[in-house]
Design a protein around this motif. Sequence first.
Motif, short mmCIF file in Angstrom:
data_model
loop_
_atom_site.label_atom_id
_atom_site.label_comp_id
_atom_site.label_asym_id
_atom_site.label_seq_id
_atom_site.Cartn_x
_atom_site.Cartn_y
_atom_site.Cartn_z
N GLN A 81 0.83 -1.21 0.00
CA GLN A 81 0.00 0.00 0.00
C GLN A 81 0.86 1.26 0.00
OE1 GLN A 81 -4.49 0.16 1.58
NE2 GLN A 81 -2.98 0.31 3.17
N GLU A 82 1.95 1.23 0.75
CA GLU A 82 2.82 2.41 0.82
C GLU A 82 3.49 2.66 -0.53
OE1 GLU A 82 3.61 1.97 5.63
OE2 GLU A 82 5.12 1.26 4.20
N ALA A 83 3.87 1.59 -1.23
CA ALA A 83 4.43 1.75 -2.57
C ALA A 83 3.38 2.32 -3.52
CB ALA A 83 4.93 0.40 -3.09
N MET A 84 2.16 1.83 -3.43
CA MET A 84 1.09 2.33 -4.29
C MET A 84 0.82 3.80 -4.01
SD MET A 84 -1.44 -0.99 -4.14
CE MET A 84 -2.72 -0.30 -5.20
N ALA A 85 0.79 4.19 -2.74
CA ALA A 85 0.59 5.60 -2.39
C ALA A 85 1.71 6.46 -2.95
CB ALA A 85 0.50 5.76 -0.88
N SER A 86 2.90 5.86 -3.10
CA SER A 86 4.06 6.57 -3.64
C SER A 86 4.07 6.61 -5.16
CB SER A 86 5.35 5.90 -3.14
OG SER A 86 5.38 5.86 -1.72
N GLY A 87 3.03 6.04 -5.78
CA GLY A 87 2.93 6.05 -7.23
C GLY A 87 3.85 5.07 -7.92
N VAL A 88 4.13 3.95 -7.26
CA VAL A 88 5.07 2.96 -7.78
C VAL A 88 4.33 1.68 -8.15
CG1 VAL A 88 7.13 1.59 -7.27
CG2 VAL A 88 6.92 3.92 -6.37
N PRO A 89 4.51 1.16 -9.37
CA PRO A 89 3.88 -0.12 -9.73
C PRO A 89 4.45 -1.26 -8.89
CG PRO A 89 5.44 0.55 -11.42
CD PRO A 89 5.34 1.70 -10.46
N VAL A 90 3.63 -2.27 -8.66
CA VAL A 90 3.98 -3.34 -7.73
C VAL A 90 4.02 -4.69 -8.44
CG1 VAL A 90 3.20 -4.62 -5.68
CG2 VAL A 90 3.01 -2.12 -5.75
N VAL A 91 5.02 -5.50 -8.08
CA VAL A 91 5.04 -6.92 -8.42
C VAL A 91 4.92 -7.68 -7.11
CG1 VAL A 91 6.42 -8.82 -9.33
CG2 VAL A 91 6.46 -6.60 -10.48
N ALA A 92 3.94 -8.56 -7.00
CA ALA A 92 3.69 -9.27 -5.74
C ALA A 92 3.10 -10.64 -6.03
CB ALA A 92 2.73 -8.47 -4.86
N PRO A 93 3.21 -11.56 -5.06
CA PRO A 93 2.64 -12.89 -5.26
C PRO A 93 1.12 -12.86 -5.24
CG PRO A 93 3.52 -12.69 -3.04
CD PRO A 93 3.92 -11.45 -3.77
N ALA A 94 0.53 -13.71 -6.03
CA ALA A 94 -0.93 -13.84 -6.07
C ALA A 94 -1.37 -14.73 -4.90
CB ALA A 94 -1.37 -14.43 -7.40
N ALA A 95 -1.19 -14.18 -3.70
CA ALA A 95 -1.51 -14.92 -2.48
C ALA A 95 -1.71 -13.92 -1.35
CB ALA A 95 -0.39 -15.90 -2.12
N GLY A 96 -2.60 -14.23 -0.43
CA GLY A 96 -2.78 -13.40 0.76
C GLY A 96 -3.26 -12.00 0.45
N GLY A 97 -2.81 -11.05 1.26
CA GLY A 97 -3.25 -9.68 1.17
C GLY A 97 -3.08 -9.02 -0.18
N PRO A 98 -1.95 -9.24 -0.89
CA PRO A 98 -1.78 -8.58 -2.19
C PRO A 98 -2.90 -8.85 -3.19
CG PRO A 98 0.34 -9.38 -1.42
CD PRO A 98 -0.70 -9.89 -0.45
N LEU A 99 -3.62 -9.94 -3.04
CA LEU A 99 -4.73 -10.22 -3.94
C LEU A 99 -5.79 -9.11 -3.89
CD1 LEU A 99 -5.21 -14.05 -3.32
CD2 LEU A 99 -4.54 -12.99 -5.49
N ASP A 100 -5.98 -8.51 -2.72
CA ASP A 100 -6.93 -7.42 -2.58
C ASP A 100 -6.33 -6.07 -2.98
OD1 ASP A 100 -8.73 -9.24 -1.60
OD2 ASP A 100 -8.74 -8.50 0.45
N LEU A 101 -5.02 -5.95 -2.89
CA LEU A 101 -4.38 -4.66 -3.07
C LEU A 101 -3.96 -4.38 -4.50
CD1 LEU A 101 -2.10 -4.65 0.12
CD2 LEU A 101 -4.28 -3.46 -0.20
N VAL A 102 -3.42 -5.38 -5.18
CA VAL A 102 -2.87 -5.19 -6.52
C VAL A 102 -3.89 -5.63 -7.56
CG1 VAL A 102 -0.99 -5.77 -8.10
CG2 VAL A 102 -0.54 -5.58 -5.63
N ASP A 103 -4.28 -4.70 -8.40
CA ASP A 103 -5.19 -5.01 -9.51
C ASP A 103 -4.31 -5.39 -10.70
OD1 ASP A 103 -7.11 -5.17 -11.44
OD2 ASP A 103 -7.98 -3.19 -11.07
N HIS A 104 -4.22 -6.70 -10.95
CA HIS A 104 -3.31 -7.21 -11.97
C HIS A 104 -3.60 -6.58 -13.33
CE1 HIS A 104 -0.62 -10.05 -13.95
NE2 HIS A 104 -1.57 -10.28 -14.84
N GLY A 105 -2.56 -6.01 -13.93
CA GLY A 105 -2.72 -5.38 -15.22
C GLY A 105 -3.23 -3.96 -15.17
#
Length: 376
Positions: free
Chosen positions: A284-308
């Motif tokens: 979330q802090e990276a996203m607030a900083s305007g930075v694209p994210v690469v994360a595993p499709a597991a756990g919390g990141p599934l709700d945070l990162v909109d793939h694509g």
Amino acid sequence: MRVVIVTESFPPDVNGVAHCALQTARHLVDRGHAPIVVAPAPAPGNKAAASLAPCPVVHVPSLPLPGYPQVRVALPSRRLAAALIQHQPDIVHLASPFVLGVRGMAAAARLGIPAVAVYQTDLAGYARTYMGAGEAAAWRRIRSVHSAADLTLVPSSASMRDLETHGVPRLKLWARGVDTARFRPELRDEALRRELAPNGELIVGYVGRLAPEKHIDLLSGVCGLPGVKVVIVGDGPSQPALAEALPGAVFLGRRGGGDLARIFASFDVFAHTGPFETFCQTVQEAMASGVPVVAPAAGGPLDLVDHGRTGLLVPPRDADAVRDAVRALAADPALRAVYGSAARATVEGRTWAAIGDQLITHYEAVLKARRPAVAV
């Protein structure tokens, strides 16, 4: 409302549980409530950031966790029960209960005080990582502790599914806030970027604990990409091994405050590798900083990162997939800019004030359910 926050970790500790407990205490004070915090005592001499506490803090004697001294484990003590009796809370808030929180739950039950438990740590995943077994025992303890609470708050849909599957009742979703004034794209620092990547490399950053469950070694393939510099922020027991596993990576150690926000905004890509995140605040802090994210499709990141749209989700524990995702973003500056802008827009409404007000609403619902029915 009088609240006792019983937490397994609190500043000067730096982790998700400590940060969330601090933000909760601050918000309760801001809204005119009266919280106190009960937490394991920090290491002797480590009083840094103690002044950040917005309310009284009761420290329970503690010892460092063997092999992981950054984590303190509370010892049996009468201070917890005494704090509850003295403060006379309307409700007890249990932050990631496992050791001190279990005692807090028992004390609240003895005193007839409603309890809200906040699920924040994938203890079953940690048991699998550190012991190679013990997952079933961890789930039994989780189920026992959280089943005793009036309500369990979970940070993500993946955590909700896990707890439902393992028979934990009375669940509600409660996410985490992010400080969008502190973490923002405008803090991107070209001088810092030249310092970290003197040859103009694309900067791929990781922020968090350096520990086995984070699987940071999955960034080894990223280190081999031409024109890419990996920057690691944090400390922990895995640092010596990671220094060998990630050739050419820059290790900045633990950072905080405005310094950390400036580092986040200066990344080109943020990469998180741990598959056991119940939420993942650094995403979330990276996203607030305007930075694209690469994360595993597991756990919390599934709700945070909109793939694509805000980043790329990859199969958990797949080093090749992490490398390929970073390679794709490295090759397309325009795509990075679009993802980063969408990431910032996605989190702009997720302030700690909004999240804190949701928590107070959950408290009020628990207290209302506990009140005896009034005869008509």
